[in-house]
Design an enzyme around this catalytic site. Sequence first.
Site, short mmCIF file in Angstrom:
data_model
loop_
_atom_site.label_atom_id
_atom_site.label_comp_id
_atom_site.label_asym_id
_atom_site.label_seq_id
_atom_site.Cartn_x
_atom_site.Cartn_y
_atom_site.Cartn_z
NE ARG A 260 -1.58 1.85 3.58
CZ ARG A 260 -1.44 1.75 4.91
NH1 ARG A 260 -2.13 0.89 5.60
NH2 ARG A 260 -0.60 2.54 5.56
CG HIS A 264 -6.02 2.56 6.50
ND1 HIS A 264 -6.16 1.27 6.04
CD2 HIS A 264 -7.22 2.91 7.03
CE1 HIS A 264 -7.39 0.86 6.30
NE2 HIS A 264 -8.05 1.83 6.89
CE1 TYR A 273 1.24 2.66 9.02
CE2 TYR A 273 0.09 4.46 10.09
CZ TYR A 273 0.21 3.58 9.04
OH TYR A 273 -0.70 3.64 8.01
C1 LIG Z 1 -15.02 -5.84 11.40
C2 LIG Z 1 -14.20 -4.58 11.31
N1 LIG Z 1 -13.30 -4.30 12.27
C3 LIG Z 1 -12.57 -3.16 12.21
C4 LIG Z 1 -12.74 -2.28 11.17
C5 LIG Z 1 -11.90 -1.00 11.10
N2 LIG Z 1 -10.90 -1.09 10.03
C6 LIG Z 1 -11.15 -0.57 8.80
S1 LIG Z 1 -9.91 -0.88 7.73
C7 LIG Z 1 -9.00 -1.69 8.89
C8 LIG Z 1 -7.66 -2.30 8.52
C9 LIG Z 1 -7.81 -3.28 7.41
O1 LIG Z 1 -6.59 -3.78 6.96
P1 LIG Z 1 -6.49 -4.86 5.81
O2 LIG Z 1 -7.52 -5.91 5.99
O3 LIG Z 1 -5.09 -5.30 5.75
O4 LIG Z 1 -6.91 -4.09 4.47
P2 LIG Z 1 -6.32 -2.75 3.83
O5 LIG Z 1 -7.09 -1.61 4.46
O6 LIG Z 1 -4.86 -2.69 4.12
O7 LIG Z 1 -6.62 -2.83 2.38
C10 LIG Z 1 -9.66 -1.70 10.12
C11 LIG Z 1 -9.15 -2.32 11.36
C12 LIG Z 1 -13.71 -2.60 10.19
N3 LIG Z 1 -13.93 -1.82 9.14
N4 LIG Z 1 -14.40 -3.76 10.27
#
Ligand SMILES: Cc1ncc(C[n+]2csc(CCOP(=O)(O)OP(=O)(O)O)c2C)c(N)n1
Length: 368
Positions: A260, A264, A273
Amino acid sequence: MLQLLAPDGTRTPHEQLDVVLEEAGLAAPEALRGYYRDMVMIRAADLEATSLQRQGQLGLWASALGQEAAQIGAGHAARTQDYLVPTYREHGVAWARGIEPWRLLELFRGVSHGGWDPHELRTHPYMIVLGSQAPHAVGYAMGLQRDGLVGTGDRTADTAVLALFGDGASSEGEVSESFTFAASVQAPVVFYTQNNQWAISVPTAVQSRVPLAQRSRGWGIPSARVDGNDVLAVLATVRSALDTARAGQGPVFLEAVTYRMAAHTTSDDASRYRPAAEEEEWAAKDPILRLRRHLEQLGEIDEAFVTRCDEEAHDLAMRLHHHIHSMEDPDPIGMFDGAYAEPHPIVEAEKQQYLEYISQFEDEEPTR
Ligand SMILES: Cc1ncc(C[n+]2csc(CCOP(=O)(O)OP(=O)(O)O)c2C)c(N)n1
């Protein structure tokens, strides 16, 4: 890790994957130029969306910068009839499925009830609930089995489902539960995780002691790790996994190793970080540059083509910029119409109730 294009563009032959690519002409020069253009276009749309968020035109934007090969490759790997279940960062997949980028911007501006017609585009609406893509996909895949659309040998009818989720989401219980169901019934589903190294500020190394791809093996689900910045390797690996699922041979789990490049979302500051040296290391593995170098080595790209792609990408960004101002609020009743594919008495009753409710405000001036 499966790789067909090294970061310098050099092509490595691979016995099985080359057959997959050659059979469908997926590695022909014209096709390669197409993926290059796709990646340039979606990156321009992505950068423009970030600018629009900074200008206050979008509530939020989740950039997919750096993940273009992992997404364009996966999107093109699917057949028209396959059903895709994406997260919120799947802009390249959406592009490959024919979803106009302004429809993604509508979501992040908050003026859409959900995006597009999933039946027409065979792509589920974006979902922010992490891991939810997996059970949705398995449920859909079980429906396909009951409809007799798996393993018949008819290439136009047999269908598979592609569940997309991130490395962080892969730690959610829903993904593990989905592995259980998919393995038990040998559902025609491919679980595809883009390991972009970070789940907001949590690195993948903290999420898992083993490469993510190994996680499904305890369920008896075969898996593979693919270089997610190599559009050809992604395309061939995902296509081959979908072929397996469509043929009725059960689920497959794939991990695409990518990065990425942006924060985020626009609400995040990755410099708090993430080491700058890591970002530089991955910039050298940029998926667009990689394909361009490969095309240069083949002598299949010239300056005129590169310029034309850049101009088209600029035009797209400008169109998005102008279009955003004319986006209208959706008709509130539209959300009921999109709930089920067929009319449903309970939804119809709720719709009537809501119509009566909002009719009391008809004479009021809208406030903003
Ligand atoms: C069930 C749930 N828990 C927490 C969140 C908050 N949240 C949104 S994105 C994220 C990180 C996701 O990381 P990843 O799965 O690696 O996907 P990326 O965003 O890097 O594409 C979190 C913790 C959420 N949207 N849904």
